[in-house]
Scaffold this motif. Sequence first.
Motif, mmCIF file in Angstrom:
data_model
loop_
_atom_site.group_PDB
_atom_site.id
_atom_site.type_symbol
_atom_site.label_atom_id
_atom_site.label_comp_id
_atom_site.label_asym_id
_atom_site.label_seq_id
_atom_site.Cartn_x
_atom_site.Cartn_y
_atom_site.Cartn_z
ATOM 1 N N LEU A 142 -70.899 18.551 15.843
ATOM 2 C CA LEU A 142 -70.032 19.605 15.330
ATOM 3 C C LEU A 142 -70.035 19.612 13.811
ATOM 4 O O LEU A 142 -69.971 20.676 13.184
ATOM 5 N N THR A 143 -70.131 18.429 13.201
ATOM 6 C CA THR A 143 -70.077 18.327 11.745
ATOM 7 C C THR A 143 -71.368 18.762 11.062
ATOM 8 O O THR A 143 -71.453 18.733 9.833
ATOM 9 N N GLU A 144 -72.375 19.165 11.851
ATOM 10 C CA GLU A 144 -73.621 19.719 11.313
ATOM 11 C C GLU A 144 -73.850 21.098 11.933
ATOM 12 O O GLU A 144 -74.759 21.304 12.741
ATOM 13 N N PRO A 145 -73.012 22.080 11.576
ATOM 14 C CA PRO A 145 -73.041 23.367 12.276
ATOM 15 C C PRO A 145 -74.348 24.127 12.152
ATOM 16 O O PRO A 145 -74.743 24.826 13.084
ATOM 17 N N ALA A 146 -75.041 24.009 11.015
ATOM 18 C CA ALA A 146 -76.309 24.731 10.859
ATOM 19 C C ALA A 146 -77.335 24.228 11.867
ATOM 20 O O ALA A 146 -78.029 25.021 12.525
ATOM 21 N N ALA A 147 -77.448 22.912 11.996
ATOM 22 C CA ALA A 147 -78.393 22.339 12.956
ATOM 23 C C ALA A 147 -77.968 22.661 14.384
ATOM 24 O O ALA A 147 -78.812 22.945 15.246
ATOM 25 N N LEU A 148 -76.682 22.647 14.625
ATOM 26 C CA LEU A 148 -76.171 22.958 15.968
ATOM 27 C C LEU A 148 -76.574 24.376 16.368
ATOM 28 O O LEU A 148 -77.101 24.609 17.457
ATOM 29 N N LEU A 149 -76.349 25.322 15.461
ATOM 30 C CA LEU A 149 -76.635 26.722 15.778
ATOM 31 C C LEU A 149 -78.128 26.996 15.916
ATOM 32 O O LEU A 149 -78.530 27.954 16.575
#
Length: 283
Positions: A131-138
């Motif tokens: 969650l704390t890395e939203p760009a990678a998550l998306l």
Amino acid sequence: MSLYDGVDLRLNVPHSARMYDYFLGGITNFAADREAAGQALAALPWVRATARANRAFMHRSTRALAEAGLDQFLDIGTGIPTSPNLHEIAQQVNPRARVVYVDNDPIVLSHAQALLTGAREGRTAYVEAELTEPAALLAAPGLRDTIDLARPVALSLNAVLHFVPDDPEAPDGPDGADGAAGQRAHAIVEHLKAALAPGSALVLSHVTADFAPEEIARLAGIYRAAGAPGQARAHHEIARFFDGWTLLAPGLVPTPRWRPAGPEDTAVSDTEASLYAAVAIKP
């Protein structure tokens, strides 16, 4: 072959997801989890009601959005599967609904297969991401292959953001999306909101100390000792997560007050809930 082969679950260390499973009456928990959960129950005797009220909010909000026509769901901070899961609720309403579950915990990964069985017409996927890395998550392929971010998506952040404490040493600012800013939970949510199409929904629940400050402080200490530091937030701080979006009635309220379905919901007091919840739509 065991379900847990190749997965380091650190069974001698309590885990927040397994403690939550215990509070819900699940069986995916171990001695260390039950010991920490017992301490939590001593600090907050109604914590089982808290967990169940939050779970019921997830069911009601998912059903409401599916009935309103949303057919894509992104659930971040999934936790251990407890039926009915989000995809089961959504696909009861619309069998073609697509659901992506996101978590970063090995215990959830080990149970991911249970999350992938849904209606034949729909699709369900699991993505391991932070969650704390939203760009990678998306950008995760499993997410992009399952849901179309150019169309409305229901983003669920249920009982997860209180595990993202702010950094008091850092200034506020957009860099919080990568964990650098003081108000990093709010920056993370803004990053996720910006990626979603108009008509998308934000579903969120969050622990508060507004009703039982001493008990919640003791509970936070127990979770911190278990390796899960967190931060309870007040009503106005949680309301900020919805900035720029339109809150659905009844607004930001304790979990049992969000469109209660029956007496089992209204029987839970605001103090027992100790979480605020709301659903908002992107204009």
